[in-house]
Design a protein around this motif. Structure first.
Motif, PDB file in Angstrom:
ATOM      1  N   GLN A   1      10.243  -0.630  -4.061  1.00  0.00           N
ATOM      2  CA  GLN A   1       9.367  -0.376  -2.925  1.00  0.00           C
ATOM      3  C   GLN A   1      10.246  -0.225  -1.693  1.00  0.00           C
ATOM      4  O   GLN A   1      10.876  -1.181  -1.240  1.00  0.00           O
ATOM      5  CB  GLN A   1       8.391  -1.540  -2.710  1.00  0.00           C
TER       6      GLN A   1
ATOM      7  N   LEU B   1      -1.423  -1.261  -4.071  1.00  0.00           N
ATOM      8  CA  LEU B   1      -0.576  -1.409  -5.247  1.00  0.00           C
ATOM      9  C   LEU B   1      -0.515  -2.835  -5.783  1.00  0.00           C
ATOM     10  O   LEU B   1      -0.598  -3.046  -6.992  1.00  0.00           O
ATOM     11  CB  LEU B   1       0.846  -0.940  -4.919  1.00  0.00           C
TER      12      LEU B   1
ATOM     13  N   GLN C   1       0.850  -1.190   0.000  1.00  0.00           N
ATOM     14  CA  GLN C   1       0.000   0.000   0.000  1.00  0.00           C
ATOM     15  C   GLN C   1       0.885   1.238   0.000  1.00  0.00           C
ATOM     16  O   GLN C   1       1.863   1.315   0.756  1.00  0.00           O
ATOM     17  CB  GLN C   1      -0.877  -0.022   1.257  1.00  0.00           C
ATOM     18  N   GLN C   2       0.536   2.209  -0.836  1.00  0.00           N
ATOM     19  CA  GLN C   2       1.319   3.445  -0.928  1.00  0.00           C
ATOM     20  C   GLN C   2       1.144   4.292   0.329  1.00  0.00           C
ATOM     21  O   GLN C   2       0.020   4.566   0.756  1.00  0.00           O
ATOM     22  CB  GLN C   2       0.900   4.257  -2.157  1.00  0.00           C
TER      23      GLN C   2
ATOM     24  N   ASP D   1       6.924   3.265   0.027  1.00  0.00           N
ATOM     25  CA  ASP D   1       7.132   4.404  -0.852  1.00  0.00           C
ATOM     26  C   ASP D   1       7.497   3.786  -2.194  1.00  0.00           C
ATOM     27  O   ASP D   1       8.617   3.299  -2.372  1.00  0.00           O
ATOM     28  CB  ASP D   1       8.241   5.301  -0.319  1.00  0.00           C
ATOM     29  N   GLN D   2       6.539   3.741  -3.120  1.00  0.00           N
ATOM     30  CA  GLN D   2       6.706   3.094  -4.421  1.00  0.00           C
ATOM     31  C   GLN D   2       7.289   4.079  -5.421  1.00  0.00           C
ATOM     32  O   GLN D   2       6.777   5.176  -5.593  1.00  0.00           O
ATOM     33  CB  GLN D   2       5.349   2.590  -4.925  1.00  0.00           C
TER      34      GLN D   2
ATOM     35  N   ARG E   1       0.336   1.626 -12.369  1.00  0.00           N
ATOM     36  CA  ARG E   1       0.612   2.035 -10.986  1.00  0.00           C
ATOM     37  C   ARG E   1       0.234   0.934 -10.003  1.00  0.00           C
ATOM     38  O   ARG E   1       0.919   0.706  -9.015  1.00  0.00           O
ATOM     39  CB  ARG E   1      -0.162   3.319 -10.690  1.00  0.00           C
ATOM     40  N   SER E   2      -0.868   0.236 -10.249  1.00  0.00           N
ATOM     41  CA  SER E   2      -1.375  -0.800  -9.363  1.00  0.00           C
ATOM     42  C   SER E   2      -1.714  -2.045 -10.170  1.00  0.00           C
ATOM     43  O   SER E   2      -2.101  -1.951 -11.342  1.00  0.00           O
ATOM     44  CB  SER E   2      -2.645  -0.294  -8.658  1.00  0.00           C
TER      45      SER E   2
END
Length: 121
Positions: A69, A29, A21-22, A88-89, A99-100
């Protein structure tokens, strides 16, 4: 209290699902698998490390793509059988260059693509 990856609940193959998760946005993600060693490596390095079931080897997210990541926080669910990696992607998280990985929605019985690939340039 010190954390021991052996206290987690793994499946019959020694794996536990991990959702990435961002940080800040809460955007989901991706989901991938970890074993106890991948959990330990993630915590030791700060780079999210998964277990590839198809290759039977570790993979550090972004090692080949550069879409890394960085671990912000690793969370354990109440049953200790699922992890949430707040990250933090950098760049896309999905191997499809989105993105996901969750880019398909089911709407009215139809699959709808809701996210296009990130352009390379």
């Amino acid at each position: 209290m010190s954390f021991d990856p052996a206290t987690l609940v793994y499946d019959a193959n020694g794996l536990i699902p991990c959702i990435a998760q961002q940080e800040g946005t809460g955007e989901v993600l991706m989901m991938a698998w970890m074993n106890a060693d991948a959990v330990a490596r993630t915590l030791a390095t700060g780079r999210v490390t998964y277990w590839s079931r198809s290759r039977q080897s570790f993979w550090v997210k972004g090692e080949s793509s550069g879409h890394v990541q960085k671990l912000v926080e690793l969370r354990v669910d109440c049953d200790r059988d699922c992890l949430l990696a707040v990250v933090d992607q950098t760049g896309p998280a999905c191997h499809t260059n989105r993105r996901s990985c969750f880019y398909t929605a089911l709407r009215g019985g139809e699959e709808v693509e809701i996210m296009t690939p990130v352009s390379e340039g």
